[in-house]
Design a protein around this motif. Structure first.
Motif, PDB file in Angstrom:
ATOM      1  N   ASP A  14      14.301   3.203 -52.094  1.00  0.00           N
ATOM      2  CA  ASP A  14      13.564   3.381 -50.846  1.00  0.00           C
ATOM      3  C   ASP A  14      12.690   2.164 -50.569  1.00  0.00           C
ATOM      4  N   ILE A  15      12.891   1.583 -49.406  1.00  0.00           N
ATOM      5  CA  ILE A  15      12.064   0.451 -48.984  1.00  0.00           C
ATOM      6  C   ILE A  15      11.568   0.746 -47.578  1.00  0.00           C
ATOM      7  N   ILE A  16      10.271   0.654 -47.416  1.00  0.00           N
ATOM      8  CA  ILE A  16       9.656   0.890 -46.117  1.00  0.00           C
ATOM      9  C   ILE A  16       9.005  -0.404 -45.659  1.00  0.00           C
ATOM     10  N   LEU A  17       9.445  -0.911 -44.529  1.00  0.00           N
ATOM     11  CA  LEU A  17       8.899  -2.152 -43.988  1.00  0.00           C
ATOM     12  C   LEU A  17       7.849  -1.830 -42.938  1.00  0.00           C
ATOM     13  N   LEU A  18       6.745  -2.535 -43.006  1.00  0.00           N
ATOM     14  CA  LEU A  18       5.667  -2.345 -42.046  1.00  0.00           C
ATOM     15  C   LEU A  18       5.490  -3.605 -41.213  1.00  0.00           C
TER      16      LEU A  18
ATOM     17  N   SER B  27       2.036  -5.189 -41.500  1.00  0.00           N
ATOM     18  CA  SER B  27       1.619  -5.813 -42.760  1.00  0.00           C
ATOM     19  C   SER B  27       1.424  -7.318 -42.599  1.00  0.00           C
ATOM     20  N   ASP B  28       0.483  -7.859 -43.362  1.00  0.00           N
ATOM     21  CA  ASP B  28       0.266  -9.304 -43.388  1.00  0.00           C
ATOM     22  C   ASP B  28       1.359 -10.009 -44.186  1.00  0.00           C
ATOM     23  N   LEU B  29       2.048  -9.259 -45.045  1.00  0.00           N
ATOM     24  CA  LEU B  29       3.090  -9.846 -45.885  1.00  0.00           C
ATOM     25  C   LEU B  29       4.382 -10.042 -45.094  1.00  0.00           C
ATOM     26  N   PRO B  30       5.054 -11.160 -45.322  1.00  0.00           N
ATOM     27  CA  PRO B  30       6.374 -11.341 -44.714  1.00  0.00           C
ATOM     28  C   PRO B  30       7.332 -10.254 -45.216  1.00  0.00           C
ATOM     29  N   ILE B  31       8.368  -9.981 -44.460  1.00  0.00           N
ATOM     30  CA  ILE B  31       9.303  -8.903 -44.795  1.00  0.00           C
ATOM     31  C   ILE B  31       9.932  -9.109 -46.171  1.00  0.00           C
ATOM     32  N   TYR B  32      10.332 -10.332 -46.507  1.00  0.00           N
ATOM     33  CA  TYR B  32      10.972 -10.557 -47.807  1.00  0.00           C
ATOM     34  C   TYR B  32      10.031 -10.218 -48.951  1.00  0.00           C
ATOM     35  N   GLN B  33       8.725 -10.469 -48.769  1.00  0.00           N
ATOM     36  CA  GLN B  33       7.761 -10.135 -49.817  1.00  0.00           C
ATOM     37  C   GLN B  33       7.532  -8.626 -49.906  1.00  0.00           C
ATOM     38  N   GLN B  34       7.567  -7.946 -48.760  1.00  0.00           N
ATOM     39  CA  GLN B  34       7.458  -6.492 -48.790  1.00  0.00           C
ATOM     40  C   GLN B  34       8.618  -5.897 -49.591  1.00  0.00           C
ATOM     41  N   ILE B  35       9.816  -6.406 -49.349  1.00  0.00           N
ATOM     42  CA  ILE B  35      11.001  -5.941 -50.080  1.00  0.00           C
ATOM     43  C   ILE B  35      10.822  -6.223 -51.567  1.00  0.00           C
ATOM     44  N   LYS B  36      10.475  -7.446 -51.878  1.00  0.00           N
ATOM     45  CA  LYS B  36      10.308  -7.870 -53.268  1.00  0.00           C
ATOM     46  C   LYS B  36       9.282  -7.001 -53.991  1.00  0.00           C
ATOM     47  N   HIS B  37       8.111  -6.816 -53.384  1.00  0.00           N
ATOM     48  CA  HIS B  37       7.042  -6.043 -54.032  1.00  0.00           C
ATOM     49  C   HIS B  37       7.444  -4.586 -54.256  1.00  0.00           C
ATOM     50  N   GLN B  38       8.159  -4.014 -53.294  1.00  0.00           N
ATOM     51  CA  GLN B  38       8.565  -2.621 -53.449  1.00  0.00           C
ATOM     52  C   GLN B  38       9.641  -2.460 -54.519  1.00  0.00           C
ATOM     53  N   ILE B  39      10.537  -3.421 -54.646  1.00  0.00           N
ATOM     54  CA  ILE B  39      11.550  -3.362 -55.704  1.00  0.00           C
ATOM     55  C   ILE B  39      10.881  -3.526 -57.065  1.00  0.00           C
ATOM     56  N   ILE B  40       9.935  -4.457 -57.182  1.00  0.00           N
ATOM     57  CA  ILE B  40       9.214  -4.644 -58.442  1.00  0.00           C
ATOM     58  C   ILE B  40       8.497  -3.351 -58.820  1.00  0.00           C
ATOM     59  N   GLU B  41       7.828  -2.745 -57.857  1.00  0.00           N
ATOM     60  CA  GLU B  41       7.102  -1.503 -58.122  1.00  0.00           C
ATOM     61  C   GLU B  41       8.058  -0.417 -58.630  1.00  0.00           C
ATOM     62  N   GLN B  42       9.222  -0.303 -58.004  1.00  0.00           N
ATOM     63  CA  GLN B  42      10.185   0.715 -58.416  1.00  0.00           C
ATOM     64  C   GLN B  42      10.757   0.427 -59.805  1.00  0.00           C
ATOM     65  N   ILE B  43      10.908  -0.844 -60.139  1.00  0.00           N
ATOM     66  CA  ILE B  43      11.385  -1.207 -61.483  1.00  0.00           C
ATOM     67  C   ILE B  43      10.327  -0.848 -62.519  1.00  0.00           C
ATOM     68  N   LEU B  44       9.082  -1.241 -62.270  1.00  0.00           N
ATOM     69  CA  LEU B  44       8.025  -1.002 -63.246  1.00  0.00           C
ATOM     70  C   LEU B  44       7.695   0.479 -63.412  1.00  0.00           C
ATOM     71  N   LYS B  45       7.914   1.270 -62.357  1.00  0.00           N
ATOM     72  CA  LYS B  45       7.668   2.715 -62.444  1.00  0.00           C
ATOM     73  C   LYS B  45       8.872   3.476 -63.014  1.00  0.00           C
TER      74      LYS B  45
ATOM     75  N   LEU C 195      18.106  -1.949 -43.484  1.00  0.00           N
ATOM     76  CA  LEU C 195      16.741  -2.220 -43.033  1.00  0.00           C
ATOM     77  C   LEU C 195      16.711  -2.840 -41.634  1.00  0.00           C
ATOM     78  N   LYS C 196      17.900  -3.151 -41.104  1.00  0.00           N
ATOM     79  CA  LYS C 196      18.031  -3.778 -39.780  1.00  0.00           C
ATOM     80  C   LYS C 196      17.255  -5.104 -39.716  1.00  0.00           C
ATOM     81  N   ILE C 197      17.530  -5.936 -40.725  1.00  0.00           N
ATOM     82  CA  ILE C 197      16.896  -7.252 -40.812  1.00  0.00           C
ATOM     83  C   ILE C 197      17.971  -8.294 -41.114  1.00  0.00           C
ATOM     84  N   SER C 198      17.559  -9.533 -41.151  1.00  0.00           N
ATOM     85  CA  SER C 198      18.466 -10.644 -41.407  1.00  0.00           C
ATOM     86  C   SER C 198      18.920 -10.671 -42.871  1.00  0.00           C
ATOM     87  N   VAL C 199      20.176 -11.052 -43.062  1.00  0.00           N
ATOM     88  CA  VAL C 199      20.714 -11.242 -44.411  1.00  0.00           C
ATOM     89  C   VAL C 199      19.902 -12.316 -45.139  1.00  0.00           C
TER      90      VAL C 199
END
Length: 124
Positions: free
Chosen positions: A2-6, A9-27, A46-50
């Motif tokens: 599950d990835i939710i893009l905001l 957010s001040d974070l670029p989309i790629y960083q939002q994706i990255k941070h959420q994947i890291i969080e899911q791995i660590l949890k 996610l309806k974003i660019s490749v």
């Protein structure tokens, strides 16, 4: 996964994706060896660019969270989670060191700093 893009957010989309994947791995929500969606599939979902998803995956691989196998896809790395967690803690420690130095420079007491951190920590 599950990835939710905001957009707010001040974070670029790629960083939002990255941070959420890291969080899911660590949890433990994403397990070692588990295959991630392809870059193209995740971009479609996610309806974003490749290019955006590619950048997130490249950074995750560079930081040791995932491994990419040409022709097979990307997988959660089998590397030591404790080492990854230690690396994150070290990053936070460096940031906190800068905050403490700034706080001293501006005559912010330890108690005031703790109060602010406690308030911010409770906002999430």
């Amino acid at each position: 996964m599950d990835i939710i893009l905001l957009n707010s957010s001040d974070l670029p989309i790629y960083q939002q994706i990255k941070h959420q994947i890291i969080e899911q791995i660590l949890k433990g929500q994403l397990l070692e060896g588990e295959q991630l969606p392809s870059i193209r599939k995740l971009a479609q979902e996610l309806k974003i660019s490749v290019i955006t998803t590619k950048r997130a995956y490249e950074e995750l691989e560079r930081e040791g969270y995932i491994d990419s196998v040409l022709g097979k896809g990307s997988f959660v790395s089998l590397s030591d989670k404790q080492m990854l967690r230690q690396r994150q803690l070290e990053t936070v420690r460096k940031q906190l060191k800068e905050i403490v130095q700034d706080s001293k420079k501006y005559d912010i007491t330890l108690q005031q700093l703790i109060l602010h951190i406690t308030q911010l920590y409770g906002e999430d």
